[in-house]
Design an enzyme around this catalytic site. Structure first.
Site, PDB file in Angstrom:
ATOM      1  N   LEU A 115       0.882  -1.167   0.000  1.00 38.00           N
ATOM      2  CA  LEU A 115       0.000   0.000   0.000  1.00 38.00           C
ATOM      3  C   LEU A 115       0.918   1.215   0.000  1.00 38.00           C
ATOM      4  O   LEU A 115       1.890   1.258   0.775  1.00 38.00           O
ATOM      5  CB  LEU A 115      -0.896   0.019   1.242  1.00 38.00           C
ATOM      6  CG  LEU A 115      -2.084  -0.957   1.258  1.00 38.00           C
ATOM      7  CD1 LEU A 115      -2.778  -0.911   2.616  1.00 38.00           C
ATOM      8  CD2 LEU A 115      -3.082  -0.626   0.151  1.00 38.00           C
ATOM      9  N   ASP A 116       0.642   2.201  -0.844  1.00 35.71           N
ATOM     10  CA  ASP A 116       1.561   3.327  -0.938  1.00 35.71           C
ATOM     11  C   ASP A 116       1.473   4.218   0.296  1.00 35.71           C
ATOM     12  O   ASP A 116       0.643   4.017   1.186  1.00 35.71           O
ATOM     13  CB  ASP A 116       1.344   4.110  -2.243  1.00 35.71           C
ATOM     14  CG  ASP A 116      -0.030   4.764  -2.319  1.00 35.71           C
ATOM     15  OD1 ASP A 116      -0.513   5.264  -1.292  1.00 35.71           O
ATOM     16  OD2 ASP A 116      -0.613   4.790  -3.419  1.00 35.71           O
ATOM     17  N   LEU A 117       2.336   5.210   0.331  1.00 34.07           N
ATOM     18  CA  LEU A 117       2.496   6.082   1.501  1.00 34.07           C
ATOM     19  C   LEU A 117       1.176   6.653   1.999  1.00 34.07           C
ATOM     20  O   LEU A 117       0.888   6.654   3.197  1.00 34.07           O
ATOM     21  CB  LEU A 117       3.457   7.229   1.143  1.00 34.07           C
ATOM     22  CG  LEU A 117       3.650   8.315   2.203  1.00 34.07           C
ATOM     23  CD1 LEU A 117       4.433   7.780   3.395  1.00 34.07           C
ATOM     24  CD2 LEU A 117       4.372   9.522   1.592  1.00 34.07           C
TER      25      LEU A 117
END
Length: 258
Positions: A115-117
């Protein structure tokens, strides 16, 4: 006295070293092969030069001169990732990571996908790289479901058309199921489901519809649900559930010690 002419038994061969490292939770098998190519892996003090090298009982394996413990039993956790954390063990920008935030005493784990930032919600973590690889396979056909808050004017016909695939900035994306849940002014909540996600796919596809994603929460990954997990909370999945959802996963050879 009758002589036994049966051939001598052959001792069971161990795992290939990249698979062994993956099952030990060091990295995925692909990343383990990269470590081997970089000369970072040793077997009984000798640098490993080929991923087809086998690890047997009693062998000592090192990565970056640190001894790696033999594979333990396969374990899996559901984790509610908060936004603001990157899903990597080493971040070149020195941003806080998912793995820095985990409670002490947890074995070394890797994530199933990322999951991205700025994304949050369900992230699966495991101590077994082979399990991670199995759970990421597109052939599973597992649905990843998200709650997505967007800013802009939602065209429900364009949302429905995503089910036939889409293209944005020269990249072709597979079918996405998207529906409007609620809207207030220029803000709306959508439910978005896909089976195989490219990097930042939901955000990019929404941008192609002139919608800006202001919040993205993964609520499920295949049969595993975010449920009532609170931000930063971690809960282990039982071995029974793992065996039911991932049939044929080989047992960890925990009798080996490195």
């Amino acid at each position: 006295m009758t002589q036994d002419h049966s051939p001598p038994s052959t001792p069971e061969r161990g795992d290939r070293i990249a698979k062994w490292l993956a099952r030990s939770g060091v990295a995925s098998r692909r990343d383990a092969e990269r470590m081997i190519a970089e000369g970072r892996v040793r077997l009984n003090s000798a640098v490993v030069t080929h991923p087809a090298t086998f690890v047997d009982a009693g062998d000592i394996v090192q990565v970056d001169n640190n001894v790696v413990s033999a594979p333990d039993r396969t374990r899996l956790w559901r984790y509610h990732k908060p936004d603001g954390l990157v899903t990597t063990h080493r971040d070149p920008e020195d941003r806080p990571t998912v793995f820095d935030s985990l409670p002490p005493g947890l074995p070394r784990v890797i994530s199933v996908g990322r999951l991205d930032l700025n994304s949050e919600g369900l992230l699966l973590l495991t101590n077994d790289g082979e399990l991670a690889r199995r759970l990421e396979l597109p052939s599973n056909g597992w649905i990843r479901r998200y709650r997505v808050r967007v800013f802009g004017v939602v065209d429900e016909r364009m949302l429905a058309a995503l089910a036939h695939g889409s293209e944005f900035e020269g990249v072709r994306y597979g079918p996405i199921e998207a529906q409007l849940d609620s809207a207030k002014g220029d803000n709306a909540w959508l439910t978005v489901s896909l089976r195989e996600g490219k990097n930042r796919e939901v955000r990019k596809v929404m941008r192609g519809l002139n919608l800006h994603v202001s919040r993205l929460i993964r609520t499920s990954y295949g049969p595993f649900q975010l449920g009532t997990l609170q931000r930063g909370e971690l809960e282990e999945v039982t071995g029974k559930v793992i065996r039911e959802q991932v049939p044929g996963l080989p047992p960890a050879k925990s009798q080996r010690r490195a």
